[in-house]
Motif scaffolding. Sequence first.
Motif, PDB file in Angstrom:
ATOM      1  N   TRP A   2      38.283   8.125  60.208  1.00 48.47           N
ATOM      2  CA  TRP A   2      38.629   6.873  60.452  1.00 48.47           C
ATOM      3  C   TRP A   2      40.126   6.594  61.660  1.00 48.47           C
ATOM      4  N   MET A   3      40.641   7.712  61.661  1.00 48.71           N
ATOM      5  CA  MET A   3      41.762   7.469  62.783  1.00 48.71           C
ATOM      6  C   MET A   3      41.249   7.530  64.083  1.00 48.71           C
ATOM      7  N   ALA A   4      40.185   8.386  64.494  1.00 49.31           N
ATOM      8  CA  ALA A   4      39.375   8.385  65.542  1.00 49.31           C
ATOM      9  C   ALA A   4      38.936   7.095  66.019  1.00 49.31           C
ATOM     10  N   VAL A   5      38.315   6.204  64.928  1.00 46.81           N
ATOM     11  CA  VAL A   5      37.972   4.707  65.279  1.00 46.81           C
ATOM     12  C   VAL A   5      38.824   3.927  65.310  1.00 46.81           C
ATOM     13  N   LEU A   6      39.919   4.136  64.650  1.00 47.54           N
ATOM     14  CA  LEU A   6      41.352   3.152  64.737  1.00 47.54           C
ATOM     15  C   LEU A   6      41.885   3.347  66.255  1.00 47.54           C
ATOM     16  N   SER A   7      41.689   4.635  66.695  1.00 43.55           N
ATOM     17  CA  SER A   7      42.400   4.872  68.140  1.00 43.55           C
ATOM     18  C   SER A   7      41.696   4.256  69.273  1.00 43.55           C
TER      19      SER A   7
END
Length: 424
Positions: free
Chosen positions: A222-227
């Motif tokens: 999820w952090m990868a997507v949001l970045s």
Amino acid sequence: MTFKLMKLASQSQLSSWLSSIHPQVWIFAIGRFFSEVGTGFTLFYAPIFFVNQLGLSATSVGVALGSASISGIVGRITGGSLADSGYWGRRRTLLLATAISAIASLVLAATNNFTTLVIGSLISGLGIGFYWPAAEAVVADASQIDNRRETFAIARLADNLGLVIGIVLAGFLIAIIGSYRWLFVIDAISFMVFFGVVYVGISETEQQQIEKSEKTELFASWMAVLSDRRFLVYIAVNIFFTIYISQIHSTLPLYFKNFVFVKSIAKGFTETTISGLFAWHLVFAIICQLPVTSILKRCSHTLALTVSAIFWAIGFGLIWVSGTAPSHNLVWLILALAVFAVAIVSYTPSAASLVTELAPENQRGVYFSINALCWAIGSFIGHPLGGWALDQPQIITNSYWLGFTLSVAIAVVILQYLNRILAE
């Protein structure tokens, strides 16, 4: 002679890429078709039923339908993670989604007050939330770069075919029995048919099986997507499109019924006429889907989405004309819904293809989860906003559509920025 050769070449090209579509996409499209038949029974008639027969205000109905977005957010976040899970996967997520949606339709069928309507909407939102990330991931997994837009177009074509049949049948059913509640019962049955198709005909995609040992940590995913800056800019503009689409599903049917008057009888259009209007909208979308997809395949995703935005602006302008013109209101509505059809078929394959290209294969469920959140946000904003507009004096209600026309300029600016950073 030249025309005949061009026609034969076009037919050969069409046959070639149709045959390249993965068999599982065709099976899934059949299930979506049956499900959308049921959805067509309720999609455009629910607001009319809850306002004109149950006596709820347009604002309260808009709020209740918008509440589905709250549970939809939970469903989309959870559904995207489950779809990417090696243990759970796309198939089980779809089965869960269709079961929940069937229950929601039965609750809505029994609705007699605002509270029950909210409960039914919340359950429905949860089912829809689970459905879309997994559904889009199944199609994405089964597509290739050279036929991706066409693959998504086939799925949307099945949706539209089912919707148009459902809308037409619903119009006849209401005219015969006069009861809206049976529409929701039929919708529940259609979800169970879809459940059966998924259970029997859909297996985990090959890519999903391969990637089970390569799953990233959920939080890191999820952090990868949001970045992903490119994806977040796309999300910003996608919310505009989903708000526009929400107006077709909830605000326009009631607007046609209560605000666009037939001058000869000083009343709104009948349910049968409204059924015919939305059937025309979907038939035109079906006719345009593959040709428009083929034409826009030569364009970048951002250009295709810009074309869609321009058609949305024209369509909302025509809706404004239909409510203010002294005559030929039906003609203006027919034109507006035709323009909206082109706007939608320009939007959906390109948007889904862009998400697929931005997403790593083992994170497609999460990417499509956030993409689906746009629909929840669009409904959360669009349904109450439309309900509020319909409760205002006629002059404000009519001007409401011009506001959407002007908003397209913001969407186009964001798309130009997205095009620039995609080229970096």
